[in-house]
Design an enzyme around this catalytic site. Structure first.
Site, PDB file in Angstrom:
ATOM      1  N   TYR A  90       1.143 -19.017  20.212  1.00  0.00           N
ATOM      2  CA  TYR A  90       1.781 -17.878  20.865  1.00  0.00           C
ATOM      3  C   TYR A  90       1.888 -16.695  19.912  1.00  0.00           C
ATOM      4  CZ  TYR A  90       3.296 -20.390  25.105  1.00  0.00           C
ATOM      5  OH  TYR A  90       3.331 -21.061  26.303  1.00  0.00           O
ATOM      6  N   HIS A 147      -2.419 -18.261  30.826  1.00  0.00           N
ATOM      7  CA  HIS A 147      -1.353 -17.616  31.610  1.00  0.00           C
ATOM      8  C   HIS A 147      -1.455 -16.095  31.486  1.00  0.00           C
ATOM      9  CE1 HIS A 147       0.673 -21.384  32.662  1.00  0.00           C
ATOM     10  NE2 HIS A 147       0.331 -21.785  31.454  1.00  0.00           N
TER      11      HIS A 147
END
EC number: 1.11.1.-
Length: 315
Positions: free
Chosen positions: A301, A31
């Protein structure tokens, strides 16, 4: 934002993601290409009955939302028919200074695997399974024992006419607890107030490489973009710890609230650029349901976010 995930597994997963798309300093490993918007969350009347979380009980909460293409390539065209989907959404609810909770979701209902180890096997099989690879390829072998991964990989991922016309599904389930201590398990769903609308492959090919971000900016200049956040509640017997297990559509869905986006934000803004979204809610009243991928994703993340921050803002 610490997690209990195995550091070696997280590093291996990040390395595997880098192998798929290459390393692009200053960008996310997946992403990578995205657009930010700002707005407000207004809880539904029944949200406080589901959870005691602060944003479910306040009149409104400021939000930052990032829409994105799936791939780790920062220049992937928005109309790429293979690598741009599933598209992502990440929502940050600003509860106070340096206090927040996030929802991270994508435009496919379900995830290919159940564990971090399976995800690593899946990611490593992809680059070894090109058109010239001997048959059966590693990916074909993996699909043979992981039918849900095959379903995920082959499911249609149509390109929306706008980010404002796409639906999103949280990957993992959460345990919601209200003031009375009552608990329910559920998964977030985010649905556009304008409804879903998708392009045919032929029409998608005619679009520009950045048409989704361009269209969103133009749309916001003429008025707000609204999404409804809902929670699909698990029934008895539903597996709340396996992201690859999609619950039947007849499960109860309750309204959680509405996001009203009012402007596109500058992705180079230092406060936005440094955001590391967190798949773990970290707010009283919403907890992990025990899916191992919740901790795994949070750790990825965090590790990749720290690496991105160390590289500095991209140009």
């Amino acid at each position: 934002m610490a997690t209990d995930a195995d550091p070696a597994l997280i590093k291996n997963l990040l390395d595997a993601l880098d192998t798929l798309s290459g390393t692009h300093p200053g960008f996310r490993p997946v992403h990578a290409k995205g657009v930010f918007c700002t707005g407000t969350f207004t809880p539904a009347p029944g949200a406080a009955g589901l959870t005691r979380a602060d944003h479910a009980r306040r009149p409104s909460t400021p939000v930052v939302v990032r829409f994105s293409a799936a791939a780790g390539l920062p220049t992937i065209p928005d109309n790429d028919l293979r690598g741009a989907g599933p598209r992502g959404i990440a929502i940050r609810f600003h509860l106070a200074d340096h206090v927040h909770t996030d929802i991270v979701a994508h435009s496919h209902n379900g995830f290919p695997v159940h564990t971090g180890e399976e995800f690593l096997e899946f990611l490593r099989a992809v680059p070894l399974s090109g058109p010239d690879a001997p048959k059966p390829t590693p990916l074909e072998t993996f699909f043979g024992t992981h039918p849900r991964a095959f379903q995920f990989a082959t499911a249609p991922k149509p390109i929306p006419t706008s980010y404002a016309r796409e639906s999103f599904f949280a990957v993992t389930a959460f345990k919601f607890t209200n003031d009375s201590g009552a608990t329910r398990f559920g998964r977030f769903r985010i649905a556009p107030a304008a409804g879903n609308e998708y392009l045919s492959p032929e029409d998608a090919e005619k679009k520009s490489a950045d048409f989704l971000s361009d269209e969103l900016g133009e749309r916001l200049a003429h008025g707000p973009v609204v999404f409804h956040i809902r929670v699909q509640l698990a029934a008895a017997g539903d597996d709340v710890t396996d992201a690859s297990a999609v619950w039947p559509n007849d499960r109860e869905v309750v309204e959680f609230g509405t996001i009203t986006l009012t402007q596109q934000a500058d992705a180079h803004d230092p406060e936005l650029w440094k955001i590391i979204f967190d798949p773990i809610p970290r707010v009283a009243g919403i907890d992990s349901a025990g899916d191992p991928l919740t901790e795994i994703r949070s750790a990825i993340y965090l590790m990749s976010g720290r690496r991105r921050r160390a590289a500095g803002p991209h140009s």
